[in-house]
Design an enzyme around this catalytic site. Structure first.
Site, PDB file in Angstrom:
ATOM      1  N   HIS A 144       0.836  -1.204   0.000  1.00 38.03           N
ATOM      2  CA  HIS A 144       0.000   0.000   0.000  1.00 38.03           C
ATOM      3  C   HIS A 144       0.873   1.257   0.000  1.00 38.03           C
ATOM      4  O   HIS A 144       0.731   2.124  -0.857  1.00 38.03           O
ATOM      5  CB  HIS A 144      -0.920  -0.017   1.230  1.00 38.03           C
ATOM      6  CG  HIS A 144      -1.790   1.191   1.347  1.00 38.03           C
ATOM      7  ND1 HIS A 144      -3.127   1.183   1.027  1.00 38.03           N
ATOM      8  CD2 HIS A 144      -1.520   2.463   1.734  1.00 38.03           C
ATOM      9  CE1 HIS A 144      -3.630   2.392   1.210  1.00 38.03           C
ATOM     10  NE2 HIS A 144      -2.670   3.186   1.647  1.00 38.03           N
ATOM     11  N   GLU A 145       1.784   1.329   0.953  1.00 39.14           N
ATOM     12  CA  GLU A 145       2.615   2.532   1.056  1.00 39.14           C
ATOM     13  C   GLU A 145       3.525   2.673  -0.152  1.00 39.14           C
ATOM     14  O   GLU A 145       3.794   3.779  -0.608  1.00 39.14           O
ATOM     15  CB  GLU A 145       3.426   2.523   2.355  1.00 39.14           C
ATOM     16  CG  GLU A 145       2.583   2.525   3.629  1.00 39.14           C
ATOM     17  CD  GLU A 145       1.485   3.585   3.642  1.00 39.14           C
ATOM     18  OE1 GLU A 145       1.657   4.652   3.018  1.00 39.14           O
ATOM     19  OE2 GLU A 145       0.432   3.351   4.269  1.00 39.14           O
TER      20      GLU A 145
END
Ligand SMILES: [Zn+2]
Length: 679
Positions: free
Chosen positions: A468-469
């Site tokens: 995600h990051e």
């Protein structure tokens, strides 16, 4: 004495930055910005080159000086650093308001927009100008002097409140720990959690085991500890952080900060002619109206609720049948859910952990990026950082051109803000001397670190978070836009910003990708077929319940900002209770003060915007469905996503970019299908 913050010749010199450097450097940088802007405004005619470009340059210098300060305050905080950081906030807020309310500057931008030059500017440059004009209005450029002054006061106070909120959460998290010396109290806990707790105890020169409210320490207790009192005690400590409840009741209490924040946000919105803060928030977002957002959230809630209720019923009868559990309490849910998951899918997070050692996962992530976008990621040694665990990487494209770089800071530790996030160290832009500035990102997580001589072994959840990051990271780093105001994530409507991040999560669930993201830390063997099958089958375990929880937070946030009158008439706890009555299937105990550590909306950028996660998930699911149709490593599809979304930054409206990639407007079906919720 040279001040390391002022040296912008390369990357920030984290190890040289001391608290005493901060205020002088930042105040000087702000003064330089003001002088520059005033000088530029003394011209008769304004153009991109004579006004906008030099302002962007000087603002970029301020950003690059502030970025390491703000980052260090989040990840290696200490009292002196925090004090120096917080001491700069009034001046930064004042500068923001000075720019935002500068009528001469506003008129100069309007003049450029109306000039014949405007049509010749690139689309990105045009967007910078129209966006700036919008932001002048949102900063109250049109207000009379009294109101402008009030706006400035409110803004500055809000900035202080946000910072205090965050500080309180950090202090409250750090301000409680559980020391245990009798192993019998820890039955059920997996080896990994025990090892980490022992290591933590040793570092504090204590016998036995120490547990904290950091997620990698807290979550295993709630999930695995047979000791119900321990679960309850930790649940109570965690969910009452920074409130008037729980073991540290009244210490670091955010209740009044929340009330004042909401009051000032309402005042600010009214001052600018908006009905409420929700309407103000939407003025710069992809969603068009409160009705649209409310309708979107309620529709999803209605679709998820029956299935979520079923999730609860199944869990309750399972716990009662197999464990003679009485009525389930909040500190029982994770515990019995894990048992139910193990029984139903023959899978547990702990079983998977040995297959996700850090080096394999990180390498696997880079491999996914390489297959999708033909990029290579290599570590660069010898870069100065803020902590010995941090590493630094460069991303190059097919032609060998540097596209961006990032710091990777993976493990939880004391004095590091919880959660995971991507932030900018510097943005991509072309400098006034025509040289290229490349984007640099901070990727920050709070994962379980190495225990003893084992490498860090991640849960699959942690792997998903990393992806995600990194999705945010490549949105920031792969941009080809050379105008800072709309390069990378800049200028991207907040409710579209989670598209690239949630999008990349999908590869954590693809067998083809998992074959190289995973590998047993001792044998290197990839995830065995049965484990893989079980893990995939369990993907949507209790997904409706989780969906509903996210919706509860979103509706609480949005409706509170839409309806807040004042702290007398709108009681935040009562509002939350009423939202729960309407949408939730689980009611937390009355001491729960979740909102007091809800930093996203009280100390971050998500106020009246938490819905963005679900909003953007519609986009990311639908975008991914094109890969499902064409092949998850289809290079053409990958290139299309790269060119139409990632490279474009905020240079065009998100809907336009989405349609360019998908060939049509987004549909909600893919999200429901991926979440296992019947449409
Ligand atoms: Zn995100």
């Amino acid at each position: 004495m040279t001040n390391p913050i002022n040296d912008l010749s390369g990357l920030p010199q984290f190890s040289a930055i001391k608290p005493e450097h901060i205020q002088p450097a930042i105040e000087e940088a702000i003064a330089a910005c003001k002088t520059k802007i005033s000088d530029l405004l003394s011209q008769d005619n304004y153009s991109w080159d004579s006004l906008v470009a030099p302002i962007e340059e000087i603002d970029d210098e301020l950003s690059r000086k502030w970025s390491p300060v703000s980052h260090m305050n989040s990840v290696v905080s200490n009292d002196a650093l925090r004090e120096a950081h917080d001491a700069c906030l009034p001046a930064l807020s004042e500068y923001g308001t000075w720019v935002g309310q500068n009528a001469d500057l506003y008129n100069a931008y309007c003049q450029i927009e109306a000039s014949s030059e405007f049509a010749d500017l690139s689309e990105a440059q045009q967007k910078v100008i129209t966006q700036a004009i919008r932001d002048f209005k949102l900063s109250g450029v049109a207000l009379n002097e009294d109101k402008k002054a009030r706006y400035a006061e409110v803004k500055s106070r809000l900035s202080d409140l946000g910072s205090t909120f965050s500080n309180n959460v950090m202090d409250a998290t750090l301000g409680w720990q559980k020391h245990i010396t009798d192993i019998a109290e820890l039955a059920g806990l997996p080896e990994s959690a025990l090892g980490a707790a022992k290591q933590l105890a040793e570092s504090k020169e204590l016998d036995g085991w120490v547990f904290t409210l950091d997620i990698p320490s807290y979550l295993p207790v709630l999930t695995y500890a047979d000791n119900r009192e321990l679960r309850e005690e930790m649940y109570r400590a965690y969910t009452t952080r920074a409130s008037e409840q729980g073991p540290n009741a009244g210490k670091w209490d955010n209740t009044e900060i929340i009330n004042e924040t909401l009051t000032l946000r309402q005042e600010l919105s009214k001052l600018l002619g908006f009905e409420h803060f929700a309407e103000y928030s939407l003025a710069s977002k992809m969603a068009n109206s409160s009705e649209q957002v409310n309708g979107f959230l309620l529709d999803l809630a209605n679709r998820s609720k029956p299935q979520a209720q079923q999730d609860i019923d199944t869990l309750t009868s399972y716990a009662q049948e197999h464990f003679q559990a009485g009525e389930l309490q909040a500190w029982d849910f994770a515990y019995y859910s894990e048992k139910l998951k193990e029984q139903t899918y023959k899978i547990s997070d702990e079983q998977l952990r040995p297959y996700f050692p850090e080096s394999t996962v990180v390498k696997g992530l880079f491999e996914v990026i390489s297959r999708l976008y033909k990029l290579t990621v290599t570590e660069r040694e010898g870069v100065d950082t803020w902590h010995k665990d941090v590493r630094f990487y460069d991303i190059k494209d097919e032609s060998g051109e540097l596209r961006g770089s990032f710091y990777l800071d993976l493990y939880a530790r004391e004095k590091k803000r919880g959660g995971a996030w991507m932030d900018e160290c510097q943005v991509r832009r072309q400098k006034l001397d025509s040289t290229q500035q490349y984007p640099v990102a901070y990727l920050t997580c709070n994962f379980s670190g190495p225990v003893g001589d084992k490498p860090a072994l991640f849960t699959h959840d942690e792997v998903v978070t990393l992806f995600h990051e990194f999705g945010h990271g490549i949105h920031h780093m792969l941009t080809k836009i050379n105008v800072g105001g709309v390069s990378g994530i800049n200028g991207v409507a907040w409710d579209a910003v989670e598209l690239p991040s949630q999008f990349l999560e999908n590869w954590c669930w693809q067998p083809e990708a998992l074959s190289f993201i995973s590998g047993h830390y001792e044998t290197g063997e990839p995830l065995p077929q049965t484990l893989l099958d079980n893990m995939l089958a369990a993907r949507n375990f209790q997904s409706a319940m989780q969906m509903l929880r996210q919706l509860e937070f979103s509706i609480f946030d949005f409706s509170l900002h839409e309806n807040f009158i004042d702290a007398e008439q709108t009681n935040v706890q009562a509002w939350l209770d009423q939202v729960r009555e309407q949408v939730a299937v689980l009611t937390p105990p009355s001491f729960n003060r979740f909102q007091n550590s809800f930093g996203h909306i009280f100390a971050g950028g998500y106020a009246a915007g938490y819905y963005s996660y679900k909003w953007a998930e519609v986009l990311s699911s639908d975008a991914f469905s094109r890969f499902e149709e064409e092949g998850i490593f289809n290079q053409q599809t990958g290139q299309d996503f790269l060119h139409n979304i990632l490279e474009m930054g905020g240079s065009k409206e998100p809907m336009e970019l989405f349609v360019a990639f998908r060939g049509r407007e987004p549909e909600v079906d893919a999200l429901l299908r991926h979440s296992g919720i019947a449409a």
